[in-house]
Motif scaffolding. Structure first.
Motif, PDB file in Angstrom:
ATOM      1  N   MET A   1       0.831  -1.196   0.000  1.00  0.00           N
ATOM      2  CA  MET A   1       0.000   0.000   0.000  1.00  0.00           C
ATOM      3  C   MET A   1       0.872   1.255   0.000  1.00  0.00           C
ATOM      4  SD  MET A   1      -3.346  -0.261  -0.006  1.00  0.00           S
ATOM      5  CE  MET A   1      -4.652  -1.461   0.233  1.00  0.00           C
ATOM      6  N   LEU A   2       0.576   2.156  -0.905  1.00  0.00           N
ATOM      7  CA  LEU A   2       1.206   3.468  -0.920  1.00  0.00           C
ATOM      8  C   LEU A   2       0.287   4.447  -0.203  1.00  0.00           C
ATOM      9  CD1 LEU A   2       3.350   5.516  -1.991  1.00  0.00           C
ATOM     10  CD2 LEU A   2       1.916   5.735  -4.022  1.00  0.00           C
ATOM     11  N   VAL A   3       0.845   5.249   0.682  1.00  0.00           N
ATOM     12  CA  VAL A   3       0.044   6.182   1.457  1.00  0.00           C
ATOM     13  C   VAL A   3       0.470   7.611   1.139  1.00  0.00           C
ATOM     14  CG1 VAL A   3      -0.642   6.933   3.766  1.00  0.00           C
ATOM     15  CG2 VAL A   3      -0.231   4.521   3.310  1.00  0.00           C
ATOM     16  N   LEU A   4      -0.481   8.415   0.673  1.00  0.00           N
ATOM     17  CA  LEU A   4      -0.250   9.832   0.404  1.00  0.00           C
ATOM     18  C   LEU A   4      -1.023  10.648   1.435  1.00  0.00           C
ATOM     19  CD1 LEU A   4      -0.579   9.981  -3.491  1.00  0.00           C
ATOM     20  CD2 LEU A   4       1.436   9.491  -2.118  1.00  0.00           C
ATOM     21  N   GLU A   5      -0.357  11.618   2.017  1.00  0.00           N
ATOM     22  CA  GLU A   5      -0.980  12.426   3.063  1.00  0.00           C
ATOM     23  C   GLU A   5      -0.998  13.898   2.653  1.00  0.00           C
ATOM     24  OE1 GLU A   5      -0.604  11.941   7.651  1.00  0.00           O
ATOM     25  OE2 GLU A   5       0.862  13.469   7.086  1.00  0.00           O
ATOM     26  N   TYR A   6      -2.153  14.512   2.791  1.00  0.00           N
ATOM     27  CA  TYR A   6      -2.336  15.935   2.502  1.00  0.00           C
ATOM     28  C   TYR A   6      -2.863  16.625   3.750  1.00  0.00           C
ATOM     29  CZ  TYR A   6      -2.323  14.602  -2.464  1.00  0.00           C
ATOM     30  OH  TYR A   6      -1.991  14.110  -3.698  1.00  0.00           O
ATOM     31  N   LYS A   7      -2.499  17.876   3.897  1.00  0.00           N
ATOM     32  CA  LYS A   7      -3.133  18.675   4.933  1.00  0.00           C
ATOM     33  C   LYS A   7      -4.421  19.265   4.364  1.00  0.00           C
ATOM     34  CE  LYS A   7      -2.198  21.922   8.638  1.00  0.00           C
ATOM     35  NZ  LYS A   7      -1.188  22.738   9.349  1.00  0.00           N
ATOM     36  N   ILE A   8      -5.431  19.346   5.208  1.00  0.00           N
ATOM     37  CA  ILE A   8      -6.747  19.815   4.776  1.00  0.00           C
ATOM     38  C   ILE A   8      -6.909  21.297   5.095  1.00  0.00           C
ATOM     39  CG2 ILE A   8      -9.215  19.665   5.285  1.00  0.00           C
ATOM     40  CD1 ILE A   8      -8.905  16.703   5.600  1.00  0.00           C
ATOM     41  N   LYS A   9      -7.463  22.035   4.142  1.00  0.00           N
ATOM     42  CA  LYS A   9      -7.830  23.424   4.368  1.00  0.00           C
ATOM     43  C   LYS A   9      -9.340  23.549   4.192  1.00  0.00           C
ATOM     44  CE  LYS A   9      -6.918  28.195   2.956  1.00  0.00           C
ATOM     45  NZ  LYS A   9      -6.196  29.087   2.011  1.00  0.00           N
ATOM     46  N   GLY A  10     -10.007  23.899   5.269  1.00  0.00           N
ATOM     47  CA  GLY A  10     -11.457  24.044   5.222  1.00  0.00           C
ATOM     48  C   GLY A  10     -11.934  25.139   6.150  1.00  0.00           C
ATOM     49  N   THR A  11     -13.216  25.189   6.345  1.00  0.00           N
ATOM     50  CA  THR A  11     -13.810  26.191   7.230  1.00  0.00           C
ATOM     51  C   THR A  11     -13.950  25.620   8.642  1.00  0.00           C
ATOM     52  OG1 THR A  11     -16.079  25.491   6.761  1.00  0.00           O
ATOM     53  CG2 THR A  11     -15.086  27.129   5.280  1.00  0.00           C
ATOM     54  N   LYS A  12     -14.278  26.494   9.575  1.00  0.00           N
ATOM     55  CA  LYS A  12     -14.462  26.067  10.954  1.00  0.00           C
ATOM     56  C   LYS A  12     -15.616  25.070  11.069  1.00  0.00           C
ATOM     57  CE  LYS A  12     -15.066  27.944  15.615  1.00  0.00           C
ATOM     58  NZ  LYS A  12     -15.240  29.173  16.424  1.00  0.00           N
ATOM     59  N   LEU A  13     -16.674  25.289  10.320  1.00  0.00           N
ATOM     60  CA  LEU A  13     -17.805  24.362  10.345  1.00  0.00           C
ATOM     61  C   LEU A  13     -17.423  22.991   9.789  1.00  0.00           C
ATOM     62  CD1 LEU A  13     -20.776  26.667   9.240  1.00  0.00           C
ATOM     63  CD2 LEU A  13     -20.322  25.733  11.524  1.00  0.00           C
ATOM     64  N   GLN A  14     -16.567  22.978   8.766  1.00  0.00           N
ATOM     65  CA  GLN A  14     -16.126  21.706   8.206  1.00  0.00           C
ATOM     66  C   GLN A  14     -15.269  20.938   9.209  1.00  0.00           C
ATOM     67  OE1 GLN A  14     -14.392  23.339   4.546  1.00  0.00           O
ATOM     68  NE2 GLN A  14     -15.877  22.144   3.353  1.00  0.00           N
ATOM     69  N   TYR A  15     -14.408  21.647   9.926  1.00  0.00           N
ATOM     70  CA  TYR A  15     -13.600  20.994  10.958  1.00  0.00           C
ATOM     71  C   TYR A  15     -14.483  20.413  12.056  1.00  0.00           C
ATOM     72  CZ  TYR A  15      -9.640  23.435   8.789  1.00  0.00           C
ATOM     73  OH  TYR A  15      -8.700  23.893   7.906  1.00  0.00           O
ATOM     74  N   GLN A  16     -15.536  21.145  12.412  1.00  0.00           N
ATOM     75  CA  GLN A  16     -16.463  20.635  13.417  1.00  0.00           C
ATOM     76  C   GLN A  16     -17.177  19.382  12.918  1.00  0.00           C
ATOM     77  OE1 GLN A  16     -19.020  23.959  14.285  1.00  0.00           O
ATOM     78  NE2 GLN A  16     -17.484  25.014  15.543  1.00  0.00           N
TER      79      GLN A  16
ATOM     80  N   ASN B   1       4.818  -5.252   4.386  1.00  0.00           N
ATOM     81  CA  ASN B   1       4.410  -4.903   3.033  1.00  0.00           C
ATOM     82  C   ASN B   1       3.865  -3.493   2.936  1.00  0.00           C
ATOM     83  OD1 ASN B   1       5.029  -7.381   1.849  1.00  0.00           O
ATOM     84  ND2 ASN B   1       3.155  -8.286   2.664  1.00  0.00           N
ATOM     85  N   GLU B   2       3.853  -2.724   4.052  1.00  0.00           N
ATOM     86  CA  GLU B   2       3.279  -1.395   3.993  1.00  0.00           C
ATOM     87  C   GLU B   2       4.257  -0.424   3.346  1.00  0.00           C
ATOM     88  OE1 GLU B   2       1.979  -3.531   7.623  1.00  0.00           O
ATOM     89  OE2 GLU B   2       3.774  -2.331   7.419  1.00  0.00           O
ATOM     90  N   GLU B   3       3.699   0.555   2.687  1.00  0.00           N
ATOM     91  CA  GLU B   3       4.514   1.648   2.178  1.00  0.00           C
ATOM     92  C   GLU B   3       4.941   2.560   3.318  1.00  0.00           C
ATOM     93  OE1 GLU B   3       6.430   3.991  -0.725  1.00  0.00           O
ATOM     94  OE2 GLU B   3       5.485   2.042  -0.883  1.00  0.00           O
ATOM     95  N   SER B   4       4.092   2.692   4.309  1.00  0.00           N
ATOM     96  CA  SER B   4       4.403   3.550   5.444  1.00  0.00           C
ATOM     97  C   SER B   4       3.865   2.939   6.718  1.00  0.00           C
ATOM     98  CB  SER B   4       3.771   4.938   5.242  1.00  0.00           C
ATOM     99  OG  SER B   4       3.842   5.685   6.430  1.00  0.00           O
ATOM    100  N   PRO B   5       4.690   2.883   7.809  1.00  0.00           N
ATOM    101  CA  PRO B   5       4.206   2.306   9.063  1.00  0.00           C
ATOM    102  C   PRO B   5       3.139   3.149   9.730  1.00  0.00           C
ATOM    103  CG  PRO B   5       6.613   2.440   8.994  1.00  0.00           C
ATOM    104  CD  PRO B   5       6.083   3.239   7.845  1.00  0.00           C
ATOM    105  N   SER B   6       3.000   4.394   9.315  1.00  0.00           N
ATOM    106  CA  SER B   6       2.067   5.283  10.012  1.00  0.00           C
ATOM    107  C   SER B   6       0.614   4.992   9.693  1.00  0.00           C
ATOM    108  CB  SER B   6       2.369   6.736   9.663  1.00  0.00           C
ATOM    109  OG  SER B   6       2.141   6.959   8.289  1.00  0.00           O
ATOM    110  N   PHE B   7       0.339   4.329   8.533  1.00  0.00           N
ATOM    111  CA  PHE B   7      -1.057   4.094   8.134  1.00  0.00           C
ATOM    112  C   PHE B   7      -1.486   2.733   8.644  1.00  0.00           C
ATOM    113  CE2 PHE B   7      -4.418   5.750   5.578  1.00  0.00           C
ATOM    114  CZ  PHE B   7      -5.220   4.659   5.352  1.00  0.00           C
ATOM    115  N   GLN B   8      -1.813   2.685   9.918  1.00  0.00           N
ATOM    116  CA  GLN B   8      -2.296   1.468  10.527  1.00  0.00           C
ATOM    117  C   GLN B   8      -3.491   1.800  11.384  1.00  0.00           C
ATOM    118  OE1 GLN B   8       1.046   0.055  12.683  1.00  0.00           O
ATOM    119  NE2 GLN B   8       2.140  -0.676  10.894  1.00  0.00           N
TER     120      GLN B   8
END
Length: 405
Positions: free
Chosen positions: A1-16, A396-403
């Protein structure tokens, strides 16, 4: 598995809305654990039964119904993962606590499968289509998600961290191999004075990220208790404190990744110690230093890059490697404070280098004793009382963080 991580930009209501989805995931997981606890002994509670239970929860609670059905199944899968791990530990008679499933109170992620979301065809945006009201958010990052077919994206996870919200994509792809630039053989002795010492005499410095940041972390922690409970200033002080710990965690991961890649890039055989870190941290005098050096994280990256560079990775029992002479094989007793190995045969080496040479020799014996090739980063772990093929660990993981958490 390949894991791609993005930071999210949204509104305060979306975060809630994301927070609400995360709380719902925690609720479903805990209800599944309770269902398993309360079930009679003769009841067959398995993964399928818990998935069906998530359907019943959707009918009973409106806020659960608002979450995507596959996200609800992912929550019950987390519960089953904890239950199955407990059963496995009991069956294999693991010493100490068996990891009885506990209720979660600090969940920070919600996981969607192949539905409940849709990618913008051209822009780096993702829209969540369930009834939680998250809507469309921007994806900030250097990765280009549009180069991968949507059908290969098997999981989408929203994660709340100390510095914001992130979106992770688990993509089913074949791990691409890379070419080694040399064909050496190396033994690594992990330590606290140095990050590791190898059989060639090199000492990798120990970065001590936590020790360096400890003063600032303690100051940030004290600031929390100077603020009144329930007030916004206290919440912000807690966020500053959490961000400092997150920075240390990221520094450790990037350092372990970089060093492990460099080691596997130039060696056909990498031999490492099979350390029982969980037992070692019971020493309260050394626990902080042991956790700071992150031996387990370094080993996982070694196993991963061993597969990348077609390198054989062998983990061996380090018993007596520091006491045994790497030249003549004689046992030279020494305390931890003795940093130089001196033998009657004339061999004089730094203690950790002598141990690393012994580790390499044991790894060669393990390699020559088995004919199975190791193109995917398989570690052969030798435990006390077991033969050289006693335990096999495959990563077999691409990244140990995605568990699953």
């Amino acid at each position: 598995m390949l894991v791609l991580e993005y930071k999210i930009k949204g509104t305060k209501l979306q975060y809630q809305s994301i927070d609400e989805a995360i709380r719902t995931t925690q609720f479903i997981r805990n209800k599944a654990i309770r269902c398993w606890m309360d079930a009679p002994r003769e009841a067959n509670i398995n993964k399928v039964a818990l998935n069906n239970y998530s359907t019943a929860l959707r009918k009973e609670f409106k806020f659960v119904e608002e979450l995507n059905s596959m996200a609800c199944q992912s929550a019950t899968e987390r519960a089953w993962s904890a239950i199955d791990r407990f059963y496995s530990n009991c069956k294999s008679k693991v010493s100490g606590k068996k990891g009885y499933p506990r209720f979660q109170k600090d969940n920070r992620s919600v996981e969607y499968k192949t539905s409940g979301w849709s990618l913008n065809p051209t822009k780096r945006r993702i829209a969540f289509t369930d009834k939680k009201g998250i809507g469309e958010v921007k994806l900030l990052g250097k990765w280009d998600i549009h180069t991968y077919p949507v059908k290969l994206i098997k999981r989408v996870r929203l994660v709340k961290k100390a510095d914001g919200y992130y979106c992770q994509f688990a993509i089913k792809t074949e791990s691409s191999s890379e070419t080694r630039i040399a064909d050496g053989e190396i033994g690594l002795d992990a330590g606290l004075e140095y990050f590791y010492s190898d059989s060639n005499g090199h000492h990798e410095p120990n970065p001590r990220f936590l020790r360096k940041a400890e003063k600032a972390i303690k100051h940030a922690q004290r600031q929390i208790y100077t603020k009144e409970k329930g007030k916004n200033k206290r919440r912000k002080a807690r966020q500053r404190y959490a961000r400092k710990h997150l920075k240390v965690s990221r520094q450790r991961n990037e350092h372990a990744k970089r060093v492990a890649r460099n080691v596997c890039k130039v060696n056909t055989l990498v031999v490492y110690e099979d350390l029982r870190v969980k037992n070692m941290v019971k020493n309260h005098y050394l626990a902080k230093s042991i956790n700071d050096v992150s031996w387990g994280l370094f080993r996982r990256w070694l196993e991963y890059f061993a597969g990348k560079f077609n390198t054989k990775f062998v983990a061996i029992n380090p018993r007596m490697t520091s006491q045994k002479c790497s030249d003549c094989g004689a046992i030279v007793k020494k305390s931890l404070s003795t940093r130089t190995h001196k033998c009657s045969c004339g061999c004089e080496l730094q203690r950790d280098v002598n141990a690393a040479i012994n580790i390499l020799n044991l790894g060669k014996q393990a390699r020559d004793g088995q004919s199975q090739s190791n193109a995917s980063g398989v570690g052969i772990t030798t435990l006390v009382g077991e033969n050289l093929l006693g335990q096999i660990l495959t990563v077999n993981e691409e990244s140990p963080s995605f568990q699953s958490k």
